[in-house]
Design a protein around this motif. Structure first.
Motif, PDB file in Angstrom:
ATOM      1  N   UNK A   1      31.853  44.071  45.634  1.00  0.00           N
ATOM      2  CA  UNK A   1      32.396  42.824  45.292  1.00  0.00           C
ATOM      3  C   UNK A   1      32.548  42.124  46.472  1.00  0.00           C
ATOM      4  N   UNK A   2      32.117  40.746  46.256  1.00  0.00           N
ATOM      5  CA  UNK A   2      32.308  39.667  47.405  1.00  0.00           C
ATOM      6  C   UNK A   2      32.987  38.501  46.805  1.00  0.00           C
TER       7      UNK A   2
ATOM      8  N   UNK B   1      18.514  37.038  45.079  1.00  0.00           N
ATOM      9  CA  UNK B   1      19.135  37.582  43.578  1.00  0.00           C
ATOM     10  C   UNK B   1      20.624  37.499  43.872  1.00  0.00           C
ATOM     11  N   UNK B   2      21.336  37.976  44.613  1.00  0.00           N
ATOM     12  CA  UNK B   2      22.663  38.118  44.994  1.00  0.00           C
ATOM     13  C   UNK B   2      22.994  36.764  45.921  1.00  0.00           C
ATOM     14  N   UNK B   3      23.262  35.420  45.271  1.00  0.00           N
ATOM     15  CA  UNK B   3      23.365  34.554  46.092  1.00  0.00           C
ATOM     16  C   UNK B   3      24.753  33.902  45.976  1.00  0.00           C
ATOM     17  N   UNK B   4      25.421  33.854  47.580  1.00  0.00           N
ATOM     18  CA  UNK B   4      26.838  33.435  47.603  1.00  0.00           C
ATOM     19  C   UNK B   4      26.931  31.975  48.147  1.00  0.00           C
ATOM     20  N   UNK B   5      27.929  31.254  47.815  1.00  0.00           N
ATOM     21  CA  UNK B   5      27.950  29.926  48.407  1.00  0.00           C
ATOM     22  C   UNK B   5      28.483  29.872  49.938  1.00  0.00           C
TER      23      UNK B   5
ATOM     24  N   UNK C   1      29.589  27.551  55.903  1.00  0.00           N
ATOM     25  CA  UNK C   1      29.874  29.115  56.321  1.00  0.00           C
ATOM     26  C   UNK C   1      29.883  30.023  54.973  1.00  0.00           C
ATOM     27  N   UNK C   2      29.302  31.033  54.900  1.00  0.00           N
ATOM     28  CA  UNK C   2      28.948  31.694  53.641  1.00  0.00           C
ATOM     29  C   UNK C   2      28.278  33.184  53.964  1.00  0.00           C
ATOM     30  N   UNK C   3      28.265  33.923  53.115  1.00  0.00           N
ATOM     31  CA  UNK C   3      27.538  35.329  53.365  1.00  0.00           C
ATOM     32  C   UNK C   3      26.189  35.336  52.699  1.00  0.00           C
ATOM     33  N   UNK C   4      25.494  36.122  53.057  1.00  0.00           N
ATOM     34  CA  UNK C   4      24.115  36.236  52.487  1.00  0.00           C
ATOM     35  C   UNK C   4      23.682  37.959  52.897  1.00  0.00           C
TER      36      UNK C   4
END
Length: 328
Positions: free
Chosen positions: A185-186, A287-291, A304-307
């Motif tokens: 989980x992120x 596919x797993x896109x985070x803001x 700033x954000x994860x990928x």
């Protein structure tokens, strides 16, 4: 060394049901010209392969061969590493290819065979004197890979996921890691990114921490790239940490800054890259896109954000949010 790895026959059972040890057998099968087939040999018909995964990480390939095909003892499914260079030209893995009892040909890649990390093209060598031919993707049953959960104490984690190349051919993406830190989980908010995951091949100990390392942050060979560390919470192999964005923003010097995420299981332990491998998605990036959220500072505003990278490793990206941003 111009060599191939030939695995002994495994029969028609499901993938990964028996331990198989690789055996070196020398060069790949001879070409049609070496067999004396000449120009009279008809063109090979396209072959299509169905892939079935098992929960241990093995794969079974079922191939529909042309009518009248009589496979010989040397028939093999051939895996060749994608890419350029001598290694791609001279290294391959050969899996015995034989009847599966229902009119098709079967090859098995057991979980016990260590396939080096990378991308692999898939070929069929029917032992008829022709060069091995690329396979087209058929139907995939990858349900056992979804939410796969190996034993935490596993020493080395192997993951193989079939996929279709841009040219429409069958290929495999393989990972081979030990230890491995699996992201689950992120959660992203304006203050930072919280990551929950599971560690394989090691357990958490005193001094366990997560590290964000600035990619390319060392200008000289003897320099050390900037690192932001945060403590871990958890027990045994389960971990959670929150990486705040402020320290990353304070170190931003323009352009796109990438901070790769690592985990140290204990003080003095070797760092382990954090990524997501245990599912049926070969490329997570799209596919797993985070803001990427705005983070304000005295000199402007950043995002700033994860990928996930192309290798499915977890990274934090820091970039400006407009032409007036000059850094923090």
């Amino acid at each position: 060394m111009n060599a191939s790895t030939q695995l002994p026959a495994t029969g028609a059972g499901p993938a990964g049901t028996e331990a198989v040890a690789p055996v070196l057998t020398g060069a790949p099968a001879p070409s049609a010209a070496e067999h004396g087939a000449g120009d009279a040999a008809p063109a090979a018909q396209p072959l299509r392969a169905d892939c079935i995964a098992d929960s241990a990480g093995g794969l079974t390939f079922d191939i529909t061969a042309p009518q009248g095909t009589r496979p010989v003892w040397s028939a093999a499914l051939v895996l060749r590493p994608r890419g350029d260079g001598d290694s791609a030209a001279h290294e391959e893995l050969r899996l015995p290819l034989g009847p599966n009892g229902s009119g098709r040909l079967r090859a098995v890649l057991p979980s016990t065979v260590a396939l080096p990390e990378g991308r692999w093209n898939v070929y069929a060598d029917l032992g008829d004197g022709r060069d091995p031919q690329r396979l087209l993707p058929g139907d995939n049953d990858l349900r056992p890979l979804v939410d796969r959960r190996p034993l935490a104490g596993i020493g080395r984690l192997g993951v193989r996921i079939p996929y279709t190349t841009r040219s429409g051919s069958l290929a495999l993406r393989s990972w081979l890691r030990g230890p491995h830190a699996e992201a689950a989980d992120i959660v992203v908010d304006a203050g930072g990114t919280t990551v929950t995951g599971r560690l394989y091949g090691a357990v958490l100990g005193p001094g366990a921490r997560a590290e964000a390392r600035l990619r390319g942050g060392a200008a000289e060979a003897d320099e050390v790239a900037p690192v932001v560390t945060v403590p871990l919470t958890g027990d045994g192999c389960e971990f959670t940490f929150t990486l705040p964005y402020v320290p990353l923003a304070e170190r931003w010097e323009g352009g796109d800054a990438r901070w790769d995420l690592w985990l140290r299981a204990a003080e003095g332990a070797e760092p382990v890259r954090i990524g997501r491998l245990l599912d049926d998605v070969p490329e997570k990036k799209a596919v797993f896109v985070h803001p990427a959220l705005p983070v304000g500072c005295s000199a402007g505003q950043l995002r700033i954000g994860p990928y996930y990278t192309l290798d499915n490793d977890l990274t934090i990206r820091v970039t400006d949010d407009g032409p007036d941003s000059t850094g923090c």
